[in-house]
Structure formats: C-alpha cells, structure tokens
Design a protein around this motif. Structure first.
Motif, PDB file in Angstrom:
ATOM      1  N   TYR A 137       0.823  -1.160  -0.026  1.00  0.00           N
ATOM      2  CA  TYR A 137      -0.002  -0.104  -0.111  1.00  0.00           C
ATOM      3  C   TYR A 137       0.898   1.386  -0.063  1.00  0.00           C
ATOM      4  CZ  TYR A 137      -3.534  -3.284   1.346  1.00  0.00           C
ATOM      5  OH  TYR A 137      -4.469  -4.248   1.400  1.00  0.00           O
ATOM      6  N   TRP A 138       0.412   2.255  -0.580  1.00  0.00           N
ATOM      7  CA  TRP A 138       1.170   3.548  -0.568  1.00  0.00           C
ATOM      8  C   TRP A 138       0.451   4.658  -0.140  1.00  0.00           C
ATOM      9  CZ3 TRP A 138       6.236   4.139  -2.438  1.00  0.00           C
ATOM     10  CH2 TRP A 138       6.704   3.049  -3.248  1.00  0.00           C
ATOM     11  N   GLY A 139       0.945   5.511   0.487  1.00  0.00           N
ATOM     12  CA  GLY A 139       0.094   6.958   0.677  1.00  0.00           C
ATOM     13  C   GLY A 139       0.171   7.886  -0.561  1.00  0.00           C
ATOM     14  N   ARG A 140      -0.662   8.878  -0.072  1.00  0.00           N
ATOM     15  CA  ARG A 140      -0.388   9.823  -1.434  1.00  0.00           C
ATOM     16  C   ARG A 140       0.615  10.743  -1.530  1.00  0.00           C
ATOM     17  NH1 ARG A 140      -7.249  11.729  -1.862  1.00  0.00           N
ATOM     18  NH2 ARG A 140      -7.915   9.752  -2.234  1.00  0.00           N
ATOM     19  N   GLY A 141       1.202  10.632  -0.398  1.00  0.00           N
ATOM     20  CA  GLY A 141       2.503  11.552  -0.482  1.00  0.00           C
ATOM     21  C   GLY A 141       2.190  12.819   0.008  1.00  0.00           C
ATOM     22  N   THR A 142       3.562  13.576   0.633  1.00  0.00           N
ATOM     23  CA  THR A 142       3.830  14.936   1.059  1.00  0.00           C
ATOM     24  C   THR A 142       4.912  15.498   0.360  1.00  0.00           C
ATOM     25  OG1 THR A 142       3.906  16.314   2.993  1.00  0.00           O
ATOM     26  CG2 THR A 142       5.082  14.217   2.921  1.00  0.00           C
ATOM     27  N   GLN A 143       4.708  16.859   0.049  1.00  0.00           N
ATOM     28  CA  GLN A 143       5.774  17.497  -0.605  1.00  0.00           C
ATOM     29  C   GLN A 143       6.976  18.244   0.157  1.00  0.00           C
ATOM     30  OE1 GLN A 143       6.096  18.326  -4.071  1.00  0.00           O
ATOM     31  NE2 GLN A 143       8.293  19.068  -3.297  1.00  0.00           N
ATOM     32  N   VAL A 144       8.047  17.786   0.043  1.00  0.00           N
ATOM     33  CA  VAL A 144       9.219  18.291   0.856  1.00  0.00           C
ATOM     34  C   VAL A 144      10.003  19.355  -0.304  1.00  0.00           C
ATOM     35  CG1 VAL A 144      11.259  18.015   2.215  1.00  0.00           C
ATOM     36  CG2 VAL A 144       9.316  16.661   2.448  1.00  0.00           C
ATOM     37  N   THR A 145      10.235  20.529   0.105  1.00  0.00           N
ATOM     38  CA  THR A 145      10.892  21.726  -0.812  1.00  0.00           C
ATOM     39  C   THR A 145      12.118  22.214  -0.114  1.00  0.00           C
ATOM     40  OG1 THR A 145       8.926  21.895  -2.244  1.00  0.00           O
ATOM     41  CG2 THR A 145      10.727  23.509  -2.283  1.00  0.00           C
ATOM     42  N   VAL A 146      13.221  22.087  -0.305  1.00  0.00           N
ATOM     43  CA  VAL A 146      14.227  22.537   0.294  1.00  0.00           C
ATOM     44  C   VAL A 146      14.909  23.762  -0.359  1.00  0.00           C
ATOM     45  CG1 VAL A 146      16.740  22.075   1.149  1.00  0.00           C
ATOM     46  CG2 VAL A 146      14.974  20.359   1.055  1.00  0.00           C
ATOM     47  N   SER A 147      14.989  24.741  -0.061  1.00  0.00           N
ATOM     48  CA  SER A 147      15.194  26.159  -0.745  1.00  0.00           C
ATOM     49  C   SER A 147      16.793  26.648  -0.635  1.00  0.00           C
ATOM     50  CB  SER A 147      14.412  27.314  -0.538  1.00  0.00           C
ATOM     51  OG  SER A 147      14.438  27.726   0.746  1.00  0.00           O
ATOM     52  N   SER A 148      17.250  26.833  -1.536  1.00  0.00           N
ATOM     53  CA  SER A 148      18.758  27.435  -1.211  1.00  0.00           C
ATOM     54  C   SER A 148      18.743  28.965  -1.490  1.00  0.00           C
ATOM     55  CB  SER A 148      19.776  26.778  -2.377  1.00  0.00           C
ATOM     56  OG  SER A 148      19.347  27.163  -3.603  1.00  0.00           O
TER      57      SER A 148
END
Length: 114
Positions: free
Chosen positions: A103-114
């Motif tokens: 089973y998979w979840g729908r995901g969560t966005q991770v954004t790393v800014s420089s």
C-alpha cells in the motif's frame, strides 16, 4: 479501508530539518515493512529508508547519516527524521507498507530552498 496518510512536509531552507509522519489504518501494522520513498520531478521514485517490524533499517546512499526512520507500532505510525537537508532532497515523499499486499500513501511535498 486501508489508508496511509503522510504529514509533516513543507518548505525548509538548506541545512534545516523536517520530520515526516505516516499514520496507517485499516491494516495490521506491526508485521509489515514500512518505508519512505521519494520522487522528484522528472525522476523515478527511489527508496529513501525502510524499517522492518523488528527495527532493522535500510537507507538509500544519498540520505545515510542524515535521515532516520523509526516506527511506533502502538500508534501505527512510521516517522522519517530528515536533517541537514539539501536542495536535491526536494521531492514528494511517499509512505509504503509491505506485507501481504503493498500500500502507498498519497505523498507529502518536501521543498528545500537554497
């Protein structure tokens, strides 16, 4: 109904930290191998970290020493502590449960800014 719900994603600066959580319902959680995977735009989904029911962990080479996976079987939850984040960690992070079925979840966005 099986549900894997990720949370904890967001925008963070280079070098920062985030803790992702994945709460499972509708499955027998404790025997399953739980894992975190990620997919960046234009790239294939890759394994980030996995943890067995006995606590054995495995990490992708790019996150070793920076990320830590853990689980709380009493809460049916798996965590991913992410430290020293880099721009290349930017992706959608998915939770996966592997037992009799996957089973998979729908995901969560991770954004790393420089």
């Amino acid at each position: 109904q099986v549900q894997l719900v990720e949370s904890g994603g967001g925008l963070v600066q280079v070098g920062g930290s985030l803790r992702l959580s994945c709460a499972a319902s509708g499955i027998i959680f404790s025997p399953n191998i739980m894992g975190w995977y990620r997919q960046a735009p234009g790239k294939q989904r890759e394994m980030v970290a996995t943890i067995t029911n006995s606590g054995t962990t495995n990490y992708g080479d790019s996150v070793k020493g920076r990320f830590t996976i853990s689980r709380d079987n009493a809460k049916n939850t798996v965590y991913l502590q992410m430290n020293s984040l880099k721009p290349e960690d930017t992706a959608v992070y998915y939770c996966r449960s592997t037992g009799r079925y996957i089973y998979w979840g729908r995901g969560t966005q991770v954004t790393v800014s420089s």
